[in-house]
Scaffold this active site. Sequence first.
Site, mmCIF file in Angstrom:
data_model
loop_
_atom_site.group_PDB
_atom_site.id
_atom_site.type_symbol
_atom_site.label_atom_id
_atom_site.label_comp_id
_atom_site.label_asym_id
_atom_site.label_seq_id
_atom_site.Cartn_x
_atom_site.Cartn_y
_atom_site.Cartn_z
ATOM 1 N NE ARG A 1 49.861 56.240 9.486
ATOM 2 C CZ ARG A 1 50.860 56.243 8.589
ATOM 3 N NH1 ARG A 1 51.637 57.286 8.483
ATOM 4 N NH2 ARG A 1 51.053 55.206 7.818
ATOM 5 C CE1 TYR A 2 51.396 60.744 11.560
ATOM 6 C CE2 TYR A 2 50.860 60.693 9.234
ATOM 7 C CZ TYR A 2 51.720 60.391 10.263
ATOM 8 O OH TYR A 2 52.887 59.741 10.010
ATOM 9 N NE ARG B 1 50.457 65.158 8.326
ATOM 10 C CZ ARG B 1 50.774 64.968 9.601
ATOM 11 N NH1 ARG B 1 49.918 65.293 10.562
ATOM 12 N NH2 ARG B 1 51.926 64.423 9.924
ATOM 13 C CB CYS C 1 50.947 54.518 -11.714
ATOM 14 S SG CYS C 1 50.415 54.608 -9.997
ATOM 15 C CB CYS D 1 57.264 51.970 -8.850
ATOM 16 S SG CYS D 1 56.979 53.592 -9.569
ATOM 17 C CB CYS E 1 54.307 50.421 -5.718
ATOM 18 S SG CYS E 1 52.921 51.423 -5.168
ATOM 19 N NE ARG F 1 48.658 53.986 -0.240
ATOM 20 C CZ ARG F 1 48.922 55.276 -0.398
ATOM 21 N NH1 ARG F 1 48.985 55.818 -1.599
ATOM 22 N NH2 ARG F 1 49.089 56.044 0.659
ATOM 23 C CG ASP G 1 56.601 51.594 3.536
ATOM 24 O OD1 ASP G 1 57.027 52.089 4.600
ATOM 25 O OD2 ASP G 1 56.011 52.251 2.669
ATOM 26 C CG ASP H 1 54.714 55.295 6.880
ATOM 27 O OD1 ASP H 1 54.235 55.564 8.010
ATOM 28 O OD2 ASP H 1 54.170 55.618 5.815
ATOM 29 C CE LYS I 1 54.909 59.253 5.320
ATOM 30 N NZ LYS I 1 53.457 59.379 5.491
HETATM 31 C C1 LIG Z 1 52.574 60.188 4.906
HETATM 32 C C2 LIG Z 1 51.216 60.270 5.299
HETATM 33 C C3 LIG Z 1 50.597 61.514 5.505
HETATM 34 C C4 LIG Z 1 51.320 62.837 5.298
HETATM 35 O O1 LIG Z 1 52.351 62.946 6.224
HETATM 36 P P1 LIG Z 1 53.300 64.236 6.244
HETATM 37 O O2 LIG Z 1 54.366 63.840 7.206
HETATM 38 O O3 LIG Z 1 52.476 65.381 6.685
HETATM 39 O O4 LIG Z 1 53.826 64.426 4.863
HETATM 40 C C5 LIG Z 1 49.291 61.527 5.916
HETATM 41 N N1 LIG Z 1 48.601 60.375 6.110
HETATM 42 C C6 LIG Z 1 49.166 59.171 5.920
HETATM 43 C C7 LIG Z 1 48.347 57.948 6.136
HETATM 44 C C8 LIG Z 1 50.482 59.069 5.493
HETATM 45 O O5 LIG Z 1 51.030 57.883 5.291
HETATM 46 S S1 SF4 Z 2 55.200 54.241 -6.318
HETATM 47 FE FE1 SF4 Z 2 53.249 53.161 -6.649
HETATM 48 S S2 SF4 Z 2 51.699 54.759 -6.568
HETATM 49 FE FE2 SF4 Z 2 53.675 55.791 -6.884
HETATM 50 S S3 SF4 Z 2 53.896 55.989 -9.110
HETATM 51 FE FE3 SF4 Z 2 54.911 54.103 -8.534
HETATM 52 S S4 SF4 Z 2 53.351 52.508 -8.780
HETATM 53 FE FE4 SF4 Z 2 52.292 54.476 -8.725
#
Ligand SMILES: *Cc1c(COP(=O)(O)O)cnc(C)c1O
Ligand code: SF4
Length: 345
Positions: free
Chosen positions: A85-86, A89, A98, A102, A105, A107, A266, A303, A310
């Site tokens: 996305r960025y 990174r 996991c 959770c 979560c 995801r 989220d 986010d 973010k």
């Molecule tokens: C959170 C996130 C990051 C890392 O973001 P930082 O603000 O640098 O911690 C990088 N890519 C994605 C897609 C994210 O959701």
């Molecule tokens: S938040 Fe989601 S990815 Fe993170 S430990 Fe919990 S279940 Fe796993």
Amino acid sequence: MRYINSETITLQKTTQIADGLAELAAVASVYPFRVTPAYAALIRQPGDAVWRQCVPDPCELADDGQLPDPLAEASLSPVPGLIHRYPDRAVLLVSNRCPVYCRFCMRKRHVGEGDAPLGRDALERVLAYIAATPAIRDVVLSGGDPLMLDDGSLLHVLTRLRAISHVAVIRIGTRIPVTLPQRVTNELCLLLKRFHPLYINTHFNHPAEITPGSAAACGLLADAGIPLGNQTVLLRGVNDDVETMHELMTGLLRLRVRPYYLHQMDLVRGTAHFRTPLSTGLEIIRALRGHVSGMAVPHFVIDLPGGRGKVPILPDAVEREGDLYWLRNYLGERIAYRDVTAPRG
Ligand SMILES: *Cc1c(COP(=O)(O)O)cnc(C)c1O
Ligand code: SF4
């Protein structure tokens, strides 16, 4: 790549209930259930902060107003297994598993799905993309929990990433110190410290998760020279009050873990019952700032839906019109965010 063997216990053993188990099992058939003996042992009574985080809740199925992937991670994925996305990174999804799933979560659509770790071919495609994209300087291993991979698999991924010269920093996002602290062994620490600068962000949500076991795991990682941060998700009925957050954030500092982010929930389908109004997080930050060490105050972040990035929000840095908030993202764009809260059930 391969997972470690990790012990998981049944829903019945976790909850110690028989009545109502069928209803919870029905939820678990849609959103997988998994818990470790160590984490289940932190439950003091049904409905407490640890229970709410790991035991399925019928509310998960009742929530159909939200998207499974509001952050559009799928569309930000140039190759399967990578979210970019960025510019500088990228997030590498090495694991779908996991130790504990959770219930909140982000995801949720993804964890447990197919369950297999990132395959060898997929990993090669991801590595090729990163190698061909010099702008990427920071790679975040995520999932699932990356430390569910066995040491050999971790060694392989980290070695290959370190061989890419423009990857300056490697980060691992993991809840293992909380959910499976015995995974953090001396051997693992010796392996990880070969790949510095390597950072770890842990994921503690409640002071009850600070135990002799999780403290020892963080101690080993810190002794390996790994800077430790923490990401907390703000969860209704779990940690949405000042006292709990105060104890959590100051407790983390004592473990040499620096609070990094406090996440607004989220808008992920199946998690609405955990969402707090934005005012709750702002109140918590307002109450922490100036009252505890600045090192104990995380950035409160949203986010943005649609993968817009973010945005940290401060108690006094928001324009508000009713339940509509106007926020500026990392590109300087002014974006509307609606404060949606499910009615208390
Ligand atoms: C959170 C996130 C990051 C890392 O973001 P930082 O603000 O640098 O911690 C990088 N890519 C994605 C897609 C994210 O959701
Ligand atoms: S938040 Fe989601 S990815 Fe993170 S430990 Fe919990 S279940 Fe796993």
